[in-house]
Design an enzyme around this catalytic site. Structure first.
Site, PDB file in Angstrom:
ATOM      1  N   ASP A 139      42.304  37.281  33.017  1.00 26.81           N
ATOM      2  CA  ASP A 139      43.185  38.227  33.710  1.00 26.81           C
ATOM      3  C   ASP A 139      44.596  38.049  33.148  1.00 26.81           C
ATOM      4  O   ASP A 139      45.510  37.600  33.844  1.00 26.81           O
ATOM      5  CB  ASP A 139      43.147  37.947  35.215  1.00 26.81           C
ATOM      6  CG  ASP A 139      41.760  38.162  35.781  1.00 26.81           C
ATOM      7  OD1 ASP A 139      41.294  39.299  35.804  1.00 26.81           O
ATOM      8  OD2 ASP A 139      41.113  37.167  36.162  1.00 26.81           O
ATOM      9  N   MET A 172      38.927  33.554  44.165  1.00 32.58           N
ATOM     10  CA  MET A 172      38.275  34.383  45.187  1.00 32.58           C
ATOM     11  C   MET A 172      36.831  33.920  45.367  1.00 32.58           C
ATOM     12  O   MET A 172      35.975  34.677  45.820  1.00 32.58           O
ATOM     13  CB  MET A 172      38.336  35.854  44.784  1.00 32.58           C
ATOM     14  CG  MET A 172      39.787  36.358  44.718  1.00 32.58           C
ATOM     15  SD  MET A 172      39.966  38.105  45.072  1.00 32.58           S
ATOM     16  CE  MET A 172      39.055  38.806  43.724  1.00 32.58           C
ATOM     17  N   GLY A 173      36.571  32.674  44.985  1.00 34.35           N
ATOM     18  CA  GLY A 173      35.222  32.134  45.176  1.00 34.35           C
ATOM     19  C   GLY A 173      34.253  32.661  44.127  1.00 34.35           C
ATOM     20  O   GLY A 173      34.672  33.128  43.065  1.00 34.35           O
ATOM     21  N   ALA A 174      32.943  32.553  44.459  1.00 33.18           N
ATOM     22  CA  ALA A 174      31.887  32.857  43.480  1.00 33.18           C
ATOM     23  C   ALA A 174      32.207  32.095  42.195  1.00 33.18           C
ATOM     24  O   ALA A 174      32.279  32.664  41.099  1.00 33.18           O
ATOM     25  CB  ALA A 174      31.749  34.357  43.238  1.00 33.18           C
ATOM     26  N   LEU A 175      32.427  30.817  42.370  1.00 29.89           N
ATOM     27  CA  LEU A 175      32.974  29.999  41.284  1.00 29.89           C
ATOM     28  C   LEU A 175      31.978  29.820  40.134  1.00 29.89           C
ATOM     29  O   LEU A 175      30.772  29.757  40.331  1.00 29.89           O
ATOM     30  CB  LEU A 175      33.378  28.623  41.827  1.00 29.89           C
ATOM     31  CG  LEU A 175      34.418  28.626  42.950  1.00 29.89           C
ATOM     32  CD1 LEU A 175      34.788  27.199  43.331  1.00 29.89           C
ATOM     33  CD2 LEU A 175      35.668  29.424  42.577  1.00 29.89           C
ATOM     34  N   SER A 233      33.078  36.285  38.012  1.00 28.89           N
ATOM     35  CA  SER A 233      32.214  36.296  39.199  1.00 28.89           C
ATOM     36  C   SER A 233      31.377  37.577  39.213  1.00 28.89           C
ATOM     37  O   SER A 233      30.275  37.604  39.757  1.00 28.89           O
ATOM     38  CB  SER A 233      33.070  36.217  40.452  1.00 28.89           C
ATOM     39  OG  SER A 233      33.916  35.097  40.358  1.00 28.89           O
ATOM     40  N   ARG A 234      31.909  38.624  38.601  1.00 27.68           N
ATOM     41  CA  ARG A 234      31.188  39.913  38.592  1.00 27.68           C
ATOM     42  C   ARG A 234      29.935  39.876  37.709  1.00 27.68           C
ATOM     43  O   ARG A 234      29.041  40.700  37.881  1.00 27.68           O
ATOM     44  CB  ARG A 234      32.114  41.028  38.120  1.00 27.68           C
ATOM     45  CG  ARG A 234      33.180  41.373  39.120  1.00 27.68           C
ATOM     46  CD  ARG A 234      33.887  42.661  38.727  1.00 27.68           C
ATOM     47  NE  ARG A 234      34.643  43.184  39.838  1.00 27.68           N
ATOM     48  CZ  ARG A 234      35.868  42.805  40.174  1.00 27.68           C
ATOM     49  NH1 ARG A 234      36.470  41.892  39.468  1.00 27.68           N
ATOM     50  NH2 ARG A 234      36.479  43.346  41.209  1.00 27.68           N
ATOM     51  N   GLN A 282      47.431  39.857  34.847  1.00 30.94           N
ATOM     52  CA  GLN A 282      47.731  39.177  36.117  1.00 30.94           C
ATOM     53  C   GLN A 282      48.592  37.931  35.862  1.00 30.94           C
ATOM     54  O   GLN A 282      49.565  37.676  36.577  1.00 30.94           O
ATOM     55  CB  GLN A 282      46.418  38.800  36.797  1.00 30.94           C
ATOM     56  CG  GLN A 282      46.570  37.824  37.950  1.00 30.94           C
ATOM     57  CD  GLN A 282      45.257  37.544  38.664  1.00 30.94           C
ATOM     58  OE1 GLN A 282      44.829  38.332  39.489  1.00 30.94           O
ATOM     59  NE2 GLN A 282      44.609  36.429  38.364  1.00 30.94           N
ATOM     60  N   HIS A 314      36.300  28.851  36.413  1.00 31.01           N
ATOM     61  CA  HIS A 314      37.129  28.266  37.479  1.00 31.01           C
ATOM     62  C   HIS A 314      37.180  26.743  37.328  1.00 31.01           C
ATOM     63  O   HIS A 314      38.210  26.117  37.537  1.00 31.01           O
ATOM     64  CB  HIS A 314      36.550  28.590  38.861  1.00 31.01           C
ATOM     65  CG  HIS A 314      36.554  30.035  39.205  1.00 31.01           C
ATOM     66  ND1 HIS A 314      35.409  30.778  39.304  1.00 31.01           N
ATOM     67  CD2 HIS A 314      37.581  30.884  39.477  1.00 31.01           C
ATOM     68  CE1 HIS A 314      35.709  32.024  39.630  1.00 31.01           C
ATOM     69  NE2 HIS A 314      37.022  32.113  39.741  1.00 31.01           N
TER      70      HIS A 314
HETATM   71  O1  PAF Z   1      42.147  35.998  39.729  1.00 29.58           O
HETATM   72  C1  PAF Z   1      41.738  35.965  40.907  1.00 29.58           C
HETATM   73  O2  PAF Z   1      40.667  35.467  41.218  1.00 29.58           O
HETATM   74  C2  PAF Z   1      42.588  36.589  41.996  1.00 29.58           C
HETATM   75  O3  PAF Z   1      43.225  37.721  41.543  1.00 29.58           O
HETATM   76  C3  PAF Z   1      43.589  35.612  42.621  1.00 29.58           C
HETATM   77  C4  PAF Z   1      44.618  35.146  41.609  1.00 29.58           C
HETATM   78  C5  PAF Z   1      42.855  34.409  43.179  1.00 29.58           C
HETATM   79  C6  PAF Z   1      44.331  36.281  43.776  1.00 29.58           C
HETATM   80  O4  PAF Z   1      43.455  36.712  44.763  1.00 29.58           O
END
Ligand code: PAF
Length: 281
Positions: free
Chosen positions: A151, A29-32, A187-188, A154, A36
């Site tokens: 995550d 989601m960017g803000a690398l 990113s937060r 996830q 990442h």
């Molecule tokens: O982990 C993340 O940054 C997001 O949940 C993802 C996997 C890119 C999906 O938007």
């Protein structure tokens, strides 16, 4: 480096990309940050073509304010990726390009994995994640896709998603990358004032001690101990601590010999919500 905004342009580029070692996808989601970049580097080693998607997915935010405040730093992201390799294809679509006019998520069932922890505290979150990850996998059709263990829930859900939907891709989980003080990269973290960023090192410090204790104590005793630590902390508020079976994410009742366990926390530092986890055995 190519930066593509439409599915059509991406598909056309991909048709010339796929070759012997395959195509890797790193959804972001960017803000690398370096977390990442670790995913990108792994993808670059294992594939000869890599797509990094940068898309702040609105349907996975259960809180409109959180979505509004999510950092959007495309130019800086591209520079950071260029440092890793010029040989990356960036896919940075608009919300309309992905969702057209219907910004909503599909409904998924992940065998209960979606009901605990992040799923319990962030309603609809994993439907949003499932929707965007399935969409990206179907657009890019990678051989491998990379996700961070920060995550971890996830990651387990995405493994389940590709299995149930029979999407032919290998899902690769990569270890958490931490700041020098132990705070899991996110990113937060950019939204944390300097003093809180320092204080937030307490999260990993507590998890590491929890791991030590888990060697000799019950899950309940470790959970209670973690709760007590956060109660005594002035600036960090624990939302949950959960010790689960690392595979099924079901809470531990009694430890069993061969089962792998993991501890998960969500913590508020002011209005910034941070998550972290650790393998306990
Ligand atoms: O982990 C993340 O940054 C997001 O949940 C993802 C996997 C890119 C999906 O938007």
């Amino acid at each position: 480096m190519q930066v593509l905004k439409t599915q059509k342009a991406l598909k056309s580029a991909i048709s010339t990309l796929k070759s012997r070692k395959g195509l890797g996808l790193v959804p972001t989601m960017g803000a690398l940050h370096q977390g990442h970049i670790a995913l990108v580097e792994r993808a670059l080693v294992q594939n000869d073509a890599v797509v990094v998607s940068i898309f702040v997915n609105p349907t996975q935010f259960n809180n409109a304010e959180d979505l509004k405040k999510y950092p959007k730093t495309l130019e800086a992201d591209i520079s950071l990726l260029k440092e890793a390799s010029e040989d990356i294809t960036v896919f940075a679509p608009s919300v309309e390009e992905i969702y057209q006019t219907d910004i909503s998520s599909r409904k998924y069932e992940f065998n209960g994995l979606e009901k605990v922890m992040e799923g319990a505290f962030r309603e609809g979150h994993f439907d949003g994640v499932g929707t965007i990850v399935e969409t990206l996998l179907r657009i890019v059709e990678p051989d491998r896709a990379y996700f961070g263990e920060k995550d971890f829930q996830q990651l387990q859900i995405i493994k389940k998603l590709v299995k149930t939907k029979e999407i032919p891709v290998e899902i690769i989980g990569c270890p958490i990358v931490r700041e020098p003080n132990g705070l899991a990269m996110s990113s937060r973290n950019e939204r944390l004032p300097k003093s809180l960023r320092k204080e937030a090192a307490f999260i990993y410090k507590t998890l590491k001690t929890a791991k030590k204790r888990f060697g000799t104590e019950s899950a309940k005793s470790v959970t209670d101990w973690v709760k007590k630590q956060f109660k005594g902390h002035k600036h960090l508020k624990l939302e949950y601590i959960q010790i689960t079976d690392a595979e099924t994410l079901t809470p531990v009742k009694r430890k069993k010999g061969k089962t792998k366990y993991r501890a998960f926390v969500a913590v508020y530092a002011a209005d910034v919500r941070l998550i972290d986890n650790i393998a306990l055995n």
